[in-house]
Write a protein that holds these residues in place. Structure first.
Motif, mmCIF file in Angstrom:
data_model
loop_
_atom_site.group_PDB
_atom_site.id
_atom_site.type_symbol
_atom_site.label_atom_id
_atom_site.label_comp_id
_atom_site.label_asym_id
_atom_site.label_seq_id
_atom_site.Cartn_x
_atom_site.Cartn_y
_atom_site.Cartn_z
ATOM 1 N N ILE A 7 0.816 -1.128 -0.094
ATOM 2 C CA ILE A 7 0.124 0.193 0.060
ATOM 3 C C ILE A 7 0.948 1.309 0.161
ATOM 4 C CG2 ILE A 7 -1.725 1.499 1.092
ATOM 5 C CD1 ILE A 7 -2.702 -1.253 2.611
ATOM 6 N N ILE A 8 0.703 2.103 -0.943
ATOM 7 C CA ILE A 8 1.443 3.237 -1.026
ATOM 8 C C ILE A 8 0.285 4.422 -1.041
ATOM 9 C CG2 ILE A 8 2.825 4.949 -2.452
ATOM 10 C CD1 ILE A 8 4.137 2.713 -3.734
ATOM 11 N N PRO A 9 0.277 5.409 0.055
ATOM 12 C CA PRO A 9 -0.638 6.458 0.182
ATOM 13 C C PRO A 9 0.300 7.490 -0.768
ATOM 14 C CG PRO A 9 0.514 6.265 2.187
ATOM 15 C CD PRO A 9 0.950 5.278 1.241
ATOM 16 N N LEU A 10 -0.653 8.168 -1.671
ATOM 17 C CA LEU A 10 -0.051 9.269 -2.558
ATOM 18 C C LEU A 10 -0.610 10.503 -2.428
ATOM 19 C CD1 LEU A 10 1.949 9.865 -5.098
ATOM 20 C CD2 LEU A 10 0.284 8.907 -6.563
ATOM 21 N N TYR A 11 0.057 11.568 -2.184
ATOM 22 C CA TYR A 11 -0.288 13.078 -2.156
ATOM 23 C C TYR A 11 0.832 13.803 -2.417
ATOM 24 C CZ TYR A 11 -2.236 17.128 -0.734
ATOM 25 O OH TYR A 11 -2.786 18.632 -0.678
ATOM 26 N N ASN A 12 0.765 14.511 -3.755
ATOM 27 C CA ASN A 12 1.543 15.342 -4.148
ATOM 28 C C ASN A 12 3.226 14.986 -3.846
ATOM 29 O OD1 ASN A 12 -0.726 16.960 -4.913
ATOM 30 N ND2 ASN A 12 -0.301 18.471 -3.337
ATOM 31 N N LYS A 13 3.432 13.775 -4.670
ATOM 32 C CA LYS A 13 4.805 13.424 -4.680
ATOM 33 C C LYS A 13 5.135 12.989 -6.486
ATOM 34 C CE LYS A 13 5.562 13.408 -0.200
ATOM 35 N NZ LYS A 13 6.633 14.171 0.221
ATOM 36 N N GLU A 14 4.793 13.795 -6.889
ATOM 37 C CA GLU A 14 5.125 13.692 -8.414
ATOM 38 C C GLU A 14 6.744 13.547 -8.759
ATOM 39 O OE1 GLU A 14 3.945 17.077 -10.620
ATOM 40 O OE2 GLU A 14 5.519 18.483 -9.656
ATOM 41 N N ASP A 15 7.527 13.955 -7.735
ATOM 42 C CA ASP A 15 9.096 14.051 -8.018
ATOM 43 C C ASP A 15 9.672 12.598 -7.432
ATOM 44 O OD1 ASP A 15 8.933 16.472 -9.216
ATOM 45 O OD2 ASP A 15 9.413 17.450 -7.271
ATOM 46 N N THR A 16 8.766 11.936 -6.521
ATOM 47 C CA THR A 16 9.649 10.852 -6.000
ATOM 48 C C THR A 16 8.689 9.514 -5.996
ATOM 49 O OG1 THR A 16 8.350 11.329 -3.763
ATOM 50 C CG2 THR A 16 10.388 12.229 -3.924
ATOM 51 N N VAL A 17 7.354 9.570 -6.420
ATOM 52 C CA VAL A 17 6.591 8.342 -6.466
ATOM 53 C C VAL A 17 6.977 7.343 -7.554
ATOM 54 C CG1 VAL A 17 4.830 9.197 -8.478
ATOM 55 C CG2 VAL A 17 4.103 7.506 -6.705
ATOM 56 N N VAL A 37 -3.033 4.550 -3.443
ATOM 57 C CA VAL A 37 -4.421 5.216 -3.103
ATOM 58 C C VAL A 37 -3.921 6.605 -3.236
ATOM 59 C CG1 VAL A 37 -6.083 5.711 -1.313
ATOM 60 C CG2 VAL A 37 -5.083 3.208 -1.502
ATOM 61 N N ASP A 38 -4.441 7.279 -4.357
ATOM 62 C CA ASP A 38 -4.113 8.739 -4.317
ATOM 63 C C ASP A 38 -5.238 9.572 -3.569
ATOM 64 O OD1 ASP A 38 -2.719 11.125 -6.146
ATOM 65 O OD2 ASP A 38 -5.147 11.458 -6.303
ATOM 66 N N ASP A 39 -4.535 10.390 -2.766
ATOM 67 C CA ASP A 39 -5.515 10.948 -1.699
ATOM 68 C C ASP A 39 -5.670 12.471 -2.070
ATOM 69 O OD1 ASP A 39 -6.793 10.934 0.835
ATOM 70 O OD2 ASP A 39 -5.041 12.118 1.537
ATOM 71 N N GLY A 40 -6.229 12.713 -3.269
ATOM 72 C CA GLY A 40 -6.567 13.907 -3.847
ATOM 73 C C GLY A 40 -5.568 14.752 -4.145
ATOM 74 N N SER A 41 -4.369 14.088 -4.812
ATOM 75 C CA SER A 41 -3.217 14.816 -5.194
ATOM 76 C C SER A 41 -3.668 16.175 -6.044
ATOM 77 C CB SER A 41 -2.359 13.987 -5.994
ATOM 78 O OG SER A 41 -1.745 13.080 -5.116
ATOM 79 N N THR A 42 -2.983 17.208 -5.961
ATOM 80 C CA THR A 42 -3.173 18.460 -6.899
ATOM 81 C C THR A 42 -2.004 18.692 -7.825
ATOM 82 O OG1 THR A 42 -2.395 19.867 -5.178
ATOM 83 C CG2 THR A 42 -4.573 19.368 -5.043
ATOM 84 N N ASP A 43 -1.205 17.735 -7.794
ATOM 85 C CA ASP A 43 0.029 18.041 -8.860
ATOM 86 C C ASP A 43 0.094 16.589 -9.670
ATOM 87 O OD1 ASP A 43 0.874 15.651 -7.295
ATOM 88 O OD2 ASP A 43 2.887 16.752 -6.755
ATOM 89 N N ASN A 44 1.019 16.459 -10.321
ATOM 90 C CA ASN A 44 0.923 15.315 -11.409
ATOM 91 C C ASN A 44 1.304 13.865 -10.911
ATOM 92 O OD1 ASN A 44 0.521 17.102 -13.624
ATOM 93 N ND2 ASN A 44 2.772 17.729 -13.615
#
Length: 323
Positions: A7-17, A37-44
């Motif tokens: 499980i990877i929670p994802l929020y605004n980590k476009e540079d590291t994911v 699980v993308d937690d409403g990211s606002t970047d890419n």
């Protein structure tokens, strides 16, 4: 169904994911499913995660609810016997899952934690934890441990270095997710596990914990831990003697934190902790010392800074005298 769900929670980590996901793909153990699980990211971040054409990777989207809620969503969706957690700014070495799952199967532990490296310092943390009596081995708390030793083992565990039985994670309610909690939600989870279950610590280092990419873990003035504000989130999962042990450990931790806060001028927080954890009175000398520090909390930060300056001056004088 895979052997392990990651499980990877994802929020605004476009540079590291991408780095985190690639470290999963590179595992020598291949029987896994990855739940992002993308937690409403606002970047890419979401677009980066979608670039992988691998049937073992699944992406779930939800409104922003915090990392605890994102991990709990992954726990709900999991079907494997084991769960592994990885933050989107950390990474595993290729042998991580292989080693961790072997340890899970060879022991009766509820969860396993691996030694890790810490970046950007590029430090193998094995020696650091050894000094705190945290060594590879199998453990279950007996009540004879000093609270300091229990806390060291608790703080050793983090989401990047741990594998747990799926049903155990569900049994203890997963991660703390109220109020979009951003700091310490994982410590609540591991506290519930450590106070109640057997656990295993393994080497060698198999995880790279990237502190340089985490604004939260780099906070200098950390808020109080959730289980210091609301100890019931841990204690309600403990029964009988286990609850008494947990209270002792949390009281010791509260005493040490209150000591630190009082010395740095945060009198109100120190007073709050003293009132919240009356069991800290059992540590008489430290409790008495805390009372003095609270009384003089307003001036202690100045005294501490003065002592540091005096130490610097004395060090310079000592060097000059050597010449």
């Amino acid at each position: 169904m895979a052997a392990v769900d990651i499980i990877i929670p994802l929020y605004n980590k476009e540079d590291t994911v991408a780095r985190a996901v690639q470290s999963v793909i590179d595992q020598t153990f291949t029987d896994w499913h990855l739940i992002i699980v993308d937690d409403g990211s606002t970047d890419n971040s979401l677009q980066v995660a979608r670039q992988y054409d691998d049937p073992r990777i699944r992406i779930i989207e939800q409104d922003n609810r915090g990392p605890g809620a994102a991990r709990n969503r992954g726990i709900e969706e999991a079907t494997a016997e084991y769960l592994a957690f990885l933050d989107a700014d950390d990474q595993w070495y290729p042998f991580y899952l292989d080693n961790a799952l072997k340890a899970m199967k060879q022991s009766d532990a509820a969860f396993v934690g691996s030694m890790y490296d810490e970046w950007p310092a590029q430090t193998d943390m094995t020696a650091y934890w050894a000094k705190r009596n945290v060594h590879p081995g199998n453990y279950k708390l007996t009540g004879g441990e000093h609270p300091k030793e229990v806390l060291a083992k608790l703080f050793f565990f983090h989401v990047g270095n741990s594998v747990v039985h799926t049903e155990i994670a569900r049994q203890y309610g997963g991660f703390y997710d109220e109020g979009k909690c951003l700091l310490g939600e994982d410590t609540v989870f591991f506290a519930k596990l450590i106070f109640n279950e057997r656990f295993t610590i393994i080497g060698p280092t198999a995880v790279r914990h990237n502190r340089q990419n985490s604004d939260l873990s780099n906070l200098k003035n950390r808020p109080l831990d959730i289980f210091l504000k609301r100890p019931e989130v841990v204690l309600d999962h403990c029964r009988g003697e286990k609850k008494n042990r947990a209270q002792k450990v949390l009281s010791w931790h509260a005493l040490r934190v209150a000591h630190f806060r009082a010395r740095n001028g945060y009198k109100d927080e120190a007073v709050y902790l003293r009132e919240k954890f009356p069991m800290m009175r059992r540590y008489r000398f430290l409790y008495y010392k805390l009372g003095i520090e609270i009384r003089f909390s307003r001036w202690l930060p100045y005294w501490i800074r003065l002592k540091c300056r005096i130490a610097v001056v004395l060090k310079k004088i000592a060097k000059q005298s050597e010449v």
